[in-house]
Design a protein around this motif. Structure first.
Motif, PDB file in Angstrom:
ATOM      1  N   ASP A  59       7.363  74.028 -86.047  1.00  0.00           N
ATOM      2  CA  ASP A  59       8.264  73.312 -84.939  1.00  0.00           C
ATOM      3  C   ASP A  59       8.419  71.875 -85.476  1.00  0.00           C
ATOM      4  O   ASP A  59       7.450  71.362 -86.091  1.00  0.00           O
ATOM      5  N   PHE A  60       9.406  71.186 -84.919  1.00  0.00           N
ATOM      6  CA  PHE A  60       9.433  69.769 -85.427  1.00  0.00           C
ATOM      7  C   PHE A  60      10.642  69.227 -84.149  1.00  0.00           C
ATOM      8  O   PHE A  60      11.099  69.961 -83.309  1.00  0.00           O
ATOM      9  N   VAL A  61      10.650  67.824 -84.023  1.00  0.00           N
ATOM     10  CA  VAL A  61      11.053  67.063 -82.849  1.00  0.00           C
ATOM     11  C   VAL A  61      12.308  66.390 -83.220  1.00  0.00           C
ATOM     12  O   VAL A  61      13.138  66.127 -82.580  1.00  0.00           O
ATOM     13  N   ASP A  62      12.467  65.715 -84.538  1.00  0.00           N
ATOM     14  CA  ASP A  62      13.360  64.999 -85.023  1.00  0.00           C
ATOM     15  C   ASP A  62      13.438  64.977 -86.588  1.00  0.00           C
ATOM     16  O   ASP A  62      12.348  65.648 -87.056  1.00  0.00           O
ATOM     17  N   PRO A  63      14.427  64.647 -86.930  1.00  0.00           N
ATOM     18  CA  PRO A  63      14.483  64.388 -88.655  1.00  0.00           C
ATOM     19  C   PRO A  63      13.600  63.555 -89.308  1.00  0.00           C
ATOM     20  O   PRO A  63      13.173  63.918 -90.435  1.00  0.00           O
ATOM     21  N   ILE A  64      12.858  62.492 -88.485  1.00  0.00           N
ATOM     22  CA  ILE A  64      12.006  61.890 -89.296  1.00  0.00           C
ATOM     23  C   ILE A  64      10.719  62.536 -89.429  1.00  0.00           C
ATOM     24  O   ILE A  64      10.155  62.382 -90.579  1.00  0.00           O
ATOM     25  N   SER A  65      10.187  63.354 -88.484  1.00  0.00           N
ATOM     26  CA  SER A  65       8.846  64.024 -88.664  1.00  0.00           C
ATOM     27  C   SER A  65       9.301  65.147 -89.699  1.00  0.00           C
ATOM     28  O   SER A  65       8.198  65.649 -90.241  1.00  0.00           O
ATOM     29  N   ALA A  66      10.466  65.666 -89.912  1.00  0.00           N
ATOM     30  CA  ALA A  66      10.792  66.614 -90.793  1.00  0.00           C
ATOM     31  C   ALA A  66      11.216  66.355 -92.156  1.00  0.00           C
ATOM     32  O   ALA A  66      11.466  67.268 -93.141  1.00  0.00           O
ATOM     33  N   GLU A  67      11.271  65.022 -92.326  1.00  0.00           N
ATOM     34  CA  GLU A  67      11.917  64.542 -93.643  1.00  0.00           C
ATOM     35  C   GLU A  67      11.030  65.283 -94.885  1.00  0.00           C
ATOM     36  O   GLU A  67      11.340  65.496 -95.920  1.00  0.00           O
ATOM     37  N   LEU A  68       9.714  64.774 -94.682  1.00  0.00           N
ATOM     38  CA  LEU A  68       8.714  65.351 -95.859  1.00  0.00           C
ATOM     39  C   LEU A  68       8.808  66.873 -95.971  1.00  0.00           C
ATOM     40  O   LEU A  68       8.644  67.454 -97.056  1.00  0.00           O
ATOM     41  N   GLN A 127      19.187  70.331 -84.313  1.00  0.00           N
ATOM     42  CA  GLN A 127      20.071  71.228 -85.000  1.00  0.00           C
ATOM     43  C   GLN A 127      20.424  70.728 -86.563  1.00  0.00           C
ATOM     44  O   GLN A 127      20.911  71.166 -87.404  1.00  0.00           O
ATOM     45  N   VAL A 128      20.365  69.267 -86.543  1.00  0.00           N
ATOM     46  CA  VAL A 128      20.509  68.756 -87.770  1.00  0.00           C
ATOM     47  C   VAL A 128      19.658  69.122 -88.830  1.00  0.00           C
ATOM     48  O   VAL A 128      19.974  69.201 -90.038  1.00  0.00           O
ATOM     49  N   VAL A 129      18.474  69.251 -88.637  1.00  0.00           N
ATOM     50  CA  VAL A 129      17.281  69.458 -89.412  1.00  0.00           C
ATOM     51  C   VAL A 129      17.455  70.931 -89.772  1.00  0.00           C
ATOM     52  O   VAL A 129      17.439  71.342 -91.028  1.00  0.00           O
ATOM     53  N   ILE A 130      17.861  71.823 -88.674  1.00  0.00           N
ATOM     54  CA  ILE A 130      18.038  73.203 -88.883  1.00  0.00           C
ATOM     55  C   ILE A 130      19.140  73.352 -90.108  1.00  0.00           C
ATOM     56  O   ILE A 130      19.200  74.308 -91.299  1.00  0.00           O
ATOM     57  N   GLY A 131      20.257  72.627 -90.026  1.00  0.00           N
ATOM     58  CA  GLY A 131      21.311  72.630 -90.701  1.00  0.00           C
ATOM     59  C   GLY A 131      21.122  72.404 -92.353  1.00  0.00           C
ATOM     60  O   GLY A 131      21.504  72.908 -93.160  1.00  0.00           O
ATOM     61  N   ARG A 132      20.171  71.346 -92.525  1.00  0.00           N
ATOM     62  CA  ARG A 132      19.764  70.836 -93.646  1.00  0.00           C
ATOM     63  C   ARG A 132      18.758  71.894 -94.336  1.00  0.00           C
ATOM     64  O   ARG A 132      18.792  71.928 -95.611  1.00  0.00           O
ATOM     65  N   LEU A 133      18.059  72.557 -93.671  1.00  0.00           N
ATOM     66  CA  LEU A 133      17.094  73.472 -94.062  1.00  0.00           C
ATOM     67  C   LEU A 133      17.963  74.750 -94.520  1.00  0.00           C
ATOM     68  O   LEU A 133      17.725  75.246 -95.773  1.00  0.00           O
ATOM     69  N   ARG A 134      19.277  75.042 -94.079  1.00  0.00           N
ATOM     70  CA  ARG A 134      20.071  76.143 -94.435  1.00  0.00           C
ATOM     71  C   ARG A 134      20.664  75.673 -95.516  1.00  0.00           C
ATOM     72  O   ARG A 134      21.124  76.336 -96.637  1.00  0.00           O
ATOM     73  N   LEU A 135      21.202  74.192 -95.696  1.00  0.00           N
ATOM     74  CA  LEU A 135      21.595  73.852 -97.023  1.00  0.00           C
ATOM     75  C   LEU A 135      20.940  73.748 -98.399  1.00  0.00           C
ATOM     76  O   LEU A 135      21.398  73.940 -99.252  1.00  0.00           O
ATOM     77  N   LEU A 136      19.495  73.727 -97.944  1.00  0.00           N
ATOM     78  CA  LEU A 136      18.492  73.952 -98.924  1.00  0.00           C
ATOM     79  C   LEU A 136      18.379  75.227 -99.561  1.00  0.00           C
ATOM     80  O   LEU A 136      17.654  75.499-100.568  1.00  0.00           O
TER      81      LEU A 136
END
Length: 435
Positions: free
Chosen positions: A336-345, A397-406
């Motif tokens: 789980d994550f809350v924002d793009p900053i915590s999920a960047e790594l 949703q931004v983080v989820i979208g970036r995960l799918r792009l990867l």
């Protein structure tokens, strides 16, 4: 450790009254009032010396190796000694366990010692331990307690309740037509060779086995089936965010239940399953196992995934996991994550992981944020909460979208549908030959 018993306290209190009356009636003979105190101290010394028996005392705790969450179990305490016969015992336990009728009591006399049976209830998942045992006994006059603290080591694995998961697994297996736990065989699908059959019009030319066709004098086609030895890795994040409760149950507990459901399905289907738990660093790592009989081992290792208050280190965890995988695998990450900053790594590491492996992220919908975002604007505070909650949901949703792009697959399901949603996607991967 030696200390006075209740009988000694009452005896001292009973002697204090006559001593006071003697001192009051005969002031010149006040020292006669001390005779009772001296006599009591002498009895205490004799009682303490006669009741010593630490060197001959030996005690042990016998507890089951595993128990389900919410289940009750019995703990057997056995003490062996050559001196005192009447003794009491009390066990030290973790907060994961709760005594049903107390954590101690009198030892029932047996040959050469005593025994005691205690009932406990398992409250939380994890590995609970009994770390010490207090044993005490009285001297022959019953005026002092002789107490010793014995270090013991007895662990009980508190496992998730998988009874409902097993029922769901059987239903999903029947729905997917995986008879007797074997992978469904589909002609022309999969990469594992199954058998040769006569070539039929409509079959692809790549299915023809030309060498065997020349040997038998007729066209023979190779029939394949979906592979049954795929490697499935269940990676469970037990960091701070995953320990927050959802509908009264921590997220990590719901993730473990969903992981066990998918492990049961995968093992029944002939795939290999391994478990990986991490927070600030890798905590639990099991080797890949195969066969339904290995489910008990996976279940026991899942109990070792403990609750943590540390931030999750995705870089260290996923890099360590990738280094241990020597073949293409389906890596299922519960996090789980809350924002793009915590999920960047995490995003940086996932990009390297998806180059070789099939990665699936399992996340629970944040019902609390969704409820705040949809809150009727009755006051200014409600509007502020709705705006903040809506912003957090958009960042998620931004983080989820970036995960799918990867190249990673993402499932965001309700906490009650996490396990079935994972199993449905797993079976879909197998049917589409993506593993």
């Amino acid at each position: 450790m030696i200390y006075p018993s209740g009988r000694a306290v009452w005896a001292a209190a009973a002697g204090a009254v006559p001593a006071f009356l003697v001192a009051l009636a005969l002031p010149s003979f006040w020292y006669l009032g001390l005779l009772w105190s001296c006599l009591l101290l002498a009895f205490l010394a004799v009682d303490a010396a006669a009741g010593r028996g630490r060197a001959s005392l030996n005690a042990s705790i016998d507890a089951p190796q595993q128990v389900g969450v919410g289940g009750e179990f019995s703990v057997h305490v056995a003490a062996r000694h050559s001196g005192p016969r009447a003794a009491e015992a009390r066990v030290g336990h973790e907060a994961r366990l709760a005594p049903v009728d107390g954590s101690g009591g009198a030892l029932l006399p047996t040959a050469g010692g005593g025994s005691l049976n205690l009932r406990f209830q398992a409250l939380r998942r994890g590995v609970a331990s009994f770390d010490r045992l207090w044993v005490r006994w009285r001297g022959p006059f019953g005026l002092v307690w002789n107490q010793v603290v014995l270090p013991v080591e007895s662990k009980v694995a508190v496992l998730p309740d998988v009874s409902s998961a097993r029922g769901e697994a059987i239903t999903l297996l029947q729905h997917a037509a995986l008879a007797e736990g074997h992978a469904q065989r589909r002609a022309g699908q999969g990469r594992e060779f199954d058998a040769l059959k006569d070539y039929q019009p409509g079959m692809g030319r790549r299915m023809i086995d030309w060498k065997r066709s020349a040997r038998h004098g007729k066209l023979l086609a190779r029939e394949f089936r979906i592979e049954e030895n795929n490697n499935i890795v269940l990676a469970i994040d037990s960091g701070r965010l995953m320990c927050e409760p959802v509908d009264g149950v921590p997220k990590v507990d719901r993730a473990v239940t969903a992981a066990l459901l998918s492990a049961f399905i995968a093992l029944k289907g002939g795939d290999m399953v391994s478990l990986f738990g991490f927070d600030a660093r890798p905590r639990v790592s099991s080797g890949a196992v195969r066969g339904p009989a290995s489910f008990a081992m996976i279940q026991k290792r899942a109990a070792e995934i403990d609750y943590s208050s540390e931030e999750t280190n995705f870089t260290l965890a996923l890099t360590t996991l990738a280094a241990r995988l020597d073949r293409r695998s389906l890596v299922i990450i519960f996090t789980d994550f809350v924002d793009p900053i915590s999920a960047e790594l995490m995003l940086r590491t996932v990009g390297r992981l998806t180059e070789r492996h099939l990665v699936l992220f399992m996340m629970m919908k944040d019902t609390e944020l969704e409820g705040l975002a949809d809150l009727p604007p009755r006051s200014g505070e409600d509007v502020a909460r709705a705006v903040v909650a809506g912003g957090l949901l958009r960042e998620r949703q931004v983080v989820i979208g970036r995960l799918r792009l990867l190249g990673a697959h993402v499932i965001e399901a309700d906490h009650n549908r996490l396990g079935p949603a994972l199993v449905e996607r797993y079976l879909q991967f197998k049917q589409e030959d993506l593993l």
